[in-house]
Design an enzyme around this catalytic site. Structure first.
Site, PDB file in Angstrom:
ATOM      1  N   CYS A  41       0.854  -1.195   0.000  1.00  0.00           N
ATOM      2  CA  CYS A  41       0.000   0.000   0.000  1.00  0.00           C
ATOM      3  C   CYS A  41       0.887   1.242   0.000  1.00  0.00           C
ATOM      4  CB  CYS A  41      -0.875  -0.050   1.252  1.00  0.00           C
ATOM      5  SG  CYS A  41      -1.829   1.444   1.599  1.00  0.00           S
ATOM      6  N   HIS A  42       0.338   2.359  -0.454  1.00  0.00           N
ATOM      7  CA  HIS A  42       1.149   3.579  -0.470  1.00  0.00           C
ATOM      8  C   HIS A  42       1.601   3.969   0.935  1.00  0.00           C
ATOM      9  CE1 HIS A  42       2.366   6.915  -3.219  1.00  0.00           C
ATOM     10  NE2 HIS A  42       2.860   7.271  -2.055  1.00  0.00           N
ATOM     11  N   THR A  43       0.846   3.594   1.947  1.00  0.00           N
ATOM     12  CA  THR A  43       1.234   3.945   3.323  1.00  0.00           C
ATOM     13  C   THR A  43       2.548   3.258   3.718  1.00  0.00           C
ATOM     14  OG1 THR A  43      -1.110   4.182   3.824  1.00  0.00           O
ATOM     15  CG2 THR A  43       0.389   4.078   5.698  1.00  0.00           C
ATOM     16  N   HIS A  63       0.881  -4.189   5.771  1.00  0.00           N
ATOM     17  CA  HIS A  63      -0.330  -4.201   6.604  1.00  0.00           C
ATOM     18  C   HIS A  63      -1.552  -4.618   5.790  1.00  0.00           C
ATOM     19  CE1 HIS A  63      -0.180  -0.279   4.644  1.00  0.00           C
ATOM     20  NE2 HIS A  63      -1.503  -0.257   4.744  1.00  0.00           N
ATOM     21  N   GLU A  64      -1.318  -5.295   4.644  1.00  0.00           N
ATOM     22  CA  GLU A  64      -2.432  -5.672   3.757  1.00  0.00           C
ATOM     23  C   GLU A  64      -2.283  -7.165   3.457  1.00  0.00           C
ATOM     24  OE1 GLU A  64      -4.155  -2.652   0.604  1.00  0.00           O
ATOM     25  OE2 GLU A  64      -2.730  -3.951  -0.414  1.00  0.00           O
ATOM     26  N   CYS A  93     -11.696  -4.671  19.704  1.00  0.00           N
ATOM     27  CA  CYS A  93     -11.724  -5.450  20.961  1.00  0.00           C
ATOM     28  C   CYS A  93     -13.147  -5.682  21.444  1.00  0.00           C
ATOM     29  CB  CYS A  93     -10.899  -4.751  22.044  1.00  0.00           C
ATOM     30  SG  CYS A  93     -11.699  -3.285  22.748  1.00  0.00           S
ATOM     31  N   CYS A  96     -13.678  -1.611  24.473  1.00  0.00           N
ATOM     32  CA  CYS A  96     -13.196  -0.273  24.845  1.00  0.00           C
ATOM     33  C   CYS A  96     -14.293   0.770  24.599  1.00  0.00           C
ATOM     34  CB  CYS A  96     -11.913   0.081  24.080  1.00  0.00           C
ATOM     35  SG  CYS A  96     -12.186   0.456  22.333  1.00  0.00           S
ATOM     36  N   CYS A  99     -14.995   1.090  20.833  1.00  0.00           N
ATOM     37  CA  CYS A  99     -15.753  -0.019  20.233  1.00  0.00           C
ATOM     38  C   CYS A  99     -17.210  -0.018  20.688  1.00  0.00           C
ATOM     39  CB  CYS A  99     -15.106  -1.355  20.601  1.00  0.00           C
ATOM     40  SG  CYS A  99     -13.632  -1.744  19.619  1.00  0.00           S
ATOM     41  N   CYS A 107     -10.707   1.456  17.463  1.00  0.00           N
ATOM     42  CA  CYS A 107     -10.525   0.744  18.737  1.00  0.00           C
ATOM     43  C   CYS A 107      -9.256   1.250  19.429  1.00  0.00           C
ATOM     44  CB  CYS A 107     -10.399  -0.748  18.443  1.00  0.00           C
ATOM     45  SG  CYS A 107      -9.907  -1.767  19.843  1.00  0.00           S
ATOM     46  N   ARG A 111      -3.834   0.424  20.355  1.00  0.00           N
ATOM     47  CA  ARG A 111      -3.358   1.479  19.441  1.00  0.00           C
ATOM     48  C   ARG A 111      -2.100   2.189  19.955  1.00  0.00           C
ATOM     49  NH1 ARG A 111      -1.263   4.037  16.509  1.00  0.00           N
ATOM     50  NH2 ARG A 111      -1.931   5.421  14.832  1.00  0.00           N
ATOM     51  N   CYS A 170      -6.555  -3.645   3.641  1.00  0.00           N
ATOM     52  CA  CYS A 170      -6.439  -2.177   3.654  1.00  0.00           C
ATOM     53  C   CYS A 170      -7.162  -1.549   2.469  1.00  0.00           C
ATOM     54  CB  CYS A 170      -4.995  -1.685   3.719  1.00  0.00           C
ATOM     55  SG  CYS A 170      -4.943   0.122   3.817  1.00  0.00           S
ATOM     56  N   ARG A 365      -2.019  -2.515  -7.457  1.00  0.00           N
ATOM     57  CA  ARG A 365      -1.512  -3.249  -6.310  1.00  0.00           C
ATOM     58  C   ARG A 365      -0.582  -4.366  -6.781  1.00  0.00           C
ATOM     59  NH1 ARG A 365      -2.522   0.356  -3.050  1.00  0.00           N
ATOM     60  NH2 ARG A 365      -3.615   0.003  -1.067  1.00  0.00           N
TER      61      ARG A 365
HETATM   62  P1  NAD Z   1      -1.468   5.105  -4.897  1.00  0.00           P
HETATM   63  O1  NAD Z   1      -0.085   5.577  -4.996  1.00  0.00           O
HETATM   64  O2  NAD Z   1      -1.831   3.766  -5.430  1.00  0.00           O
HETATM   65  O3  NAD Z   1      -2.467   6.151  -5.587  1.00  0.00           O
HETATM   66  C1  NAD Z   1      -2.331   7.534  -5.507  1.00  0.00           C
HETATM   67  C2  NAD Z   1      -2.899   8.133  -6.788  1.00  0.00           C
HETATM   68  O4  NAD Z   1      -2.862   9.552  -6.664  1.00  0.00           O
HETATM   69  C3  NAD Z   1      -2.109   7.770  -8.049  1.00  0.00           C
HETATM   70  O5  NAD Z   1      -2.983   7.295  -9.063  1.00  0.00           O
HETATM   71  C4  NAD Z   1      -1.444   9.083  -8.442  1.00  0.00           C
HETATM   72  O6  NAD Z   1      -1.264   9.220  -9.851  1.00  0.00           O
HETATM   73  C5  NAD Z   1      -2.434  10.092  -7.900  1.00  0.00           C
HETATM   74  N1  NAD Z   1      -1.830  11.409  -7.661  1.00  0.00           N
HETATM   75  C6  NAD Z   1      -0.643  11.688  -7.091  1.00  0.00           C
HETATM   76  N2  NAD Z   1      -0.437  13.017  -7.050  1.00  0.00           N
HETATM   77  C7  NAD Z   1      -1.528  13.582  -7.613  1.00  0.00           C
HETATM   78  C8  NAD Z   1      -1.904  14.931  -7.875  1.00  0.00           C
HETATM   79  N3  NAD Z   1      -1.122  15.951  -7.535  1.00  0.00           N
HETATM   80  N4  NAD Z   1      -3.104  15.158  -8.456  1.00  0.00           N
HETATM   81  C9  NAD Z   1      -3.914  14.122  -8.815  1.00  0.00           C
HETATM   82  N5  NAD Z   1      -3.604  12.824  -8.602  1.00  0.00           N
HETATM   83  C10 NAD Z   1      -2.424  12.563  -8.007  1.00  0.00           C
HETATM   84  O7  NAD Z   1      -1.842   5.180  -3.343  1.00  0.00           O
HETATM   85  P2  NAD Z   1      -2.974   4.390  -2.536  1.00  0.00           P
HETATM   86  O8  NAD Z   1      -2.400   3.115  -2.034  1.00  0.00           O
HETATM   87  O9  NAD Z   1      -4.226   4.395  -3.307  1.00  0.00           O
HETATM   88  O10 NAD Z   1      -3.110   5.357  -1.264  1.00  0.00           O
HETATM   89  C11 NAD Z   1      -3.634   6.654  -1.440  1.00  0.00           C
HETATM   90  C12 NAD Z   1      -3.528   7.444  -0.135  1.00  0.00           C
HETATM   91  O11 NAD Z   1      -4.392   6.882   0.838  1.00  0.00           O
HETATM   92  C13 NAD Z   1      -2.132   7.420   0.497  1.00  0.00           C
HETATM   93  O12 NAD Z   1      -1.900   8.680   1.088  1.00  0.00           O
HETATM   94  C14 NAD Z   1      -2.262   6.355   1.565  1.00  0.00           C
HETATM   95  O13 NAD Z   1      -1.307   6.540   2.585  1.00  0.00           O
HETATM   96  C15 NAD Z   1      -3.670   6.626   2.038  1.00  0.00           C
HETATM   97  N6  NAD Z   1      -4.375   5.541   2.716  1.00  0.00           N
HETATM   98  C16 NAD Z   1      -5.198   5.891   3.743  1.00  0.00           C
HETATM   99  C17 NAD Z   1      -5.955   4.926   4.386  1.00  0.00           C
HETATM  100  C18 NAD Z   1      -6.876   5.299   5.495  1.00  0.00           C
HETATM  101  O14 NAD Z   1      -7.383   4.414   6.185  1.00  0.00           O
HETATM  102  N7  NAD Z   1      -7.145   6.568   5.729  1.00  0.00           N
HETATM  103  C19 NAD Z   1      -5.846   3.594   3.995  1.00  0.00           C
HETATM  104  C20 NAD Z   1      -5.004   3.276   2.931  1.00  0.00           C
HETATM  105  C21 NAD Z   1      -4.274   4.262   2.291  1.00  0.00           C
HETATM  106  N1  AHE Z   2       1.204   6.997  11.499  1.00  0.00           N
HETATM  107  C1  AHE Z   2       0.611   8.011  10.699  1.00  0.00           C
HETATM  108  C2  AHE Z   2      -0.884   7.836  10.628  1.00  0.00           C
HETATM  109  C3  AHE Z   2      -1.195   7.234   9.355  1.00  0.00           C
HETATM  110  C4  AHE Z   2      -2.683   7.028   9.186  1.00  0.00           C
HETATM  111  O1  AHE Z   2      -3.479   7.959   9.247  1.00  0.00           O
HETATM  112  N2  AHE Z   2      -3.040   5.788   8.980  1.00  0.00           N
HETATM  113  C5  AHE Z   2      -4.385   5.418   8.624  1.00  0.00           C
HETATM  114  C6  AHE Z   2      -4.304   4.120   7.914  1.00  0.00           C
HETATM  115  S1  AHE Z   2      -3.339   4.187   6.455  1.00  0.00           S
HETATM  116  C7  AHE Z   2      -3.451   2.624   5.900  1.00  0.00           C
HETATM  117  O2  AHE Z   2      -2.846   2.521   4.702  1.00  0.00           O
HETATM  118  C8  AHE Z   2      -5.247   5.179   9.848  1.00  0.00           C
HETATM  119  O3  AHE Z   2      -5.982   4.224   9.965  1.00  0.00           O
HETATM  120  N3  AHE Z   2      -5.204   6.065  10.778  1.00  0.00           N
HETATM  121  C9  AHE Z   2      -5.886   5.918  12.017  1.00  0.00           C
HETATM  122  C10 AHE Z   2      -4.961   5.365  13.050  1.00  0.00           C
HETATM  123  O4  AHE Z   2      -5.418   5.025  14.154  1.00  0.00           O
HETATM  124  O5  AHE Z   2      -3.760   5.286  12.757  1.00  0.00           O
HETATM  125  C11 AHE Z   2       0.939   9.385  11.176  1.00  0.00           C
HETATM  126  O6  AHE Z   2       0.815  10.305  10.377  1.00  0.00           O
HETATM  127  O7  AHE Z   2       1.334   9.494  12.355  1.00  0.00           O
HETATM  128 ZN    ZN Z   3      -2.782   0.768   3.550  1.00  0.00          ZN
END
Ligand code: NAD
Ligand code: AHE
Ligand code: ZN
Length: 370
Positions: A41-43, A63-64, A93, A96, A99, A107, A111, A170, A365
């Site tokens: 994943c991008h994260t 994490h996936e 859990c 908490c 939850c 949860c 964490r 994820c 992916r």
């Molecule tokens: P990815 O790299 O597969 O996709 C990102 C997309 O954004 C790409 O298609 C890229 O071309 C596009 N992009 C980049 N810069 C851009 C711009 N300036 N304008 C328009 N498009 C642009 O990433 P992903 O795995 O899909 O993850 C996306 C984001 O979500 C990441 O920041 C990741 O950390 C986050 N994420 C968050 C959660 C959550 O629970 N909140 C879960 C998973 C991933």
């Molecule tokens: N450690 C990061 C936080 C990153 C973040 O926001 N993570 C998401 C999941 S990304 C999965 O690809 C999330 O679930 N956040 C809620 C949590 O509890 O972490 C930072 O910036 O400190």
């Molecule tokens: Zn992820």
């Protein structure tokens, strides 16, 4: 102690190194899982880049994943040896304050230690040459064997292919869940999705499930358009084709703005654009992307005064142990086309290539097979 082949991130911005680490047995309330497959994943790349304030090194990222329970620690009751599981970075859990609130999937049970790369007792199960190696997001799926708290695994049916449903750990769940659980997109709505990677494409699936009338995708990579349309995108917008701010382009396209928008990139300028392309009076924008440590969002408060709503979503608001089995069932029925996301598969030894493909925008992916 058992030996496990793992991709270790010894330091930020360094390639992962494939080494044999030692894995200690699961302690009370923990399970040992043999990982069968893991998405990238991008994260993972974000943390490896050193921009994650919770990034600790050396660590085992990932994490996936999907795997099989090999051993359980004392007192474990909800999981058995042989169960097929998806590791959860958002534990559940069921006890908490979070939850039991009925308001969130966040949860709190594990964490705090999870964010420090530790198991709930404050120690690590991984070591290399006698030195501790940290866990990551409570999962560390880039290892043949990993140890997780019992509350951090979702048991799924054995028939489901782990090398595909790992993506439900994820990306795919996050995108769909953000649309259905967090934003609660309603039938006939207009939707804008910023970023068409794994998360944004999954958000398209969610928007289709919610019967959105129009789904606008924003991405600077034109190669994303075709696959996005296959999933239900109705309009593709490349900001590079427009001189004016992208929010203005979308507002014009939609007679005043969209009903819902989603930021799936992790760029604070685009988070602002995603909010500002929402319709006055009711438009709601959900942040999914993870921005670098220290980055801040901004907009004129007038945007909110005039009725737009800004929210965020983690793991799509999904409670993993309870809800993931239904996501697996939907993928089994073809309602969630996981194959569309899997552009590459490879062995653990090639994992650095998976990161390169992602950075170059060539993959959606990559699934690592162990
Ligand atoms: P990815 O790299 O597969 O996709 C990102 C997309 O954004 C790409 O298609 C890229 O071309 C596009 N992009 C980049 N810069 C851009 C711009 N300036 N304008 C328009 N498009 C642009 O990433 P992903 O795995 O899909 O993850 C996306 C984001 O979500 C990441 O920041 C990741 O950390 C986050 N994420 C968050 C959660 C959550 O629970 N909140 C879960 C998973 C991933
Ligand atoms: N450690 C990061 C936080 C990153 C973040 O926001 N993570 C998401 C999941 S990304 C999965 O690809 C999330 O679930 N956040 C809620 C949590 O509890 O972490 C930072 O910036 O400190
Ligand atoms: Zn992820």
């Amino acid at each position: 102690m058992i030996k496990s082949r793992a991709a270790v991130a010894f330091a930020p911005n360094q390639p992962l190194q494939i080494v044999e680490v030692d894995v200690a047995p699961p302690q009370a309330g923990e399970v040992l899982v043999r990982i069968v497959a893991s998405g990238v994943c991008h994260t993972d790349a974000y943390t490896l880049s050193g921009q994650d304030s919770e990034g600790v090194f050396p660590c085992i990222l990932g994490h996936e994943g999907g795997g099989i329970v090999e051993a359980v620690g004392e007192g474990v009751t909800s999981v058995q040896v042989g169960d097929h599981v998806i590791p959860l970075y958002t534990a559940e859990c069921r006890q908490c304050k979070f939850c039991t609130s009925g308001k969130t999937n966040l949860c709190s049970s594990v964490r705090a230690t999870q964010g420090k790369g530790l198991m709930p007792d404050g120690t690590t199960r991984f070591s290399y040459n006698g030195q501790p190696v940290y866990h990551y997001m409570g999962c560390s799926t880039f290892s043949e064997y990993t140890v997780l708290p019992e509350v951090s695994v979702a048991v799924i049916p054995k028939e489901a292919p782990l090398e595909k449903v790992c993506l439900l750990g994820c990306g795919v769940t996050t995108g769909i869940g953000a649309v259905l659980n967090t934003a609660k997109v309603t039938e006939g709505s207009t939707v804008a999705i910023f970023g068409l990677g794994g998360i944004g494409l999954a958000a398209i699936i969610g928007a289709k499930m919610a019967k959105a009338s129009r789904i606008i995708g924003v991405d600077i990579n034109p190669a994303k358009e075709a696959v996005a349309r296959e999933l239900g995108l109705t309009d593709f917008v490349n900001p590079k084709d427009h001189a004016k701010p992208i929010q203005d382009v979308i507002v014009e396209m939609t007679d005043g703005g969209v009903d819902y928008s989603f930021e799936c990139i992790g760029n604070v300028q685009l988070m602002r654009a995603a909010l500002e392309c929402c319709h006055k009076g009711w438009g709601e924008s959900t942040i999914i992307g993870v921005a670098p440590a220290g980055a801040e969002i901004s907009t004129r408060p007038f945007q909110l005064v005039t009725g737009r709503v800004w929210r965020g979503s983690a793991f799509g608001g999904v409670k993993g142990r309870t809800e993931l089995p239904s996501y697996v069932a939907k993928s089994q029925k073809g309602e969630i086309p996981l194959d569309t996301f899997i552009t590459h598969t490879m062995g653990l030894e090639d994992i650095n290539e998976a990161f390169e493909l992602m950075e170059e925008g060539k993959s959606i992916r990559t699934v690592i097979h162990f």
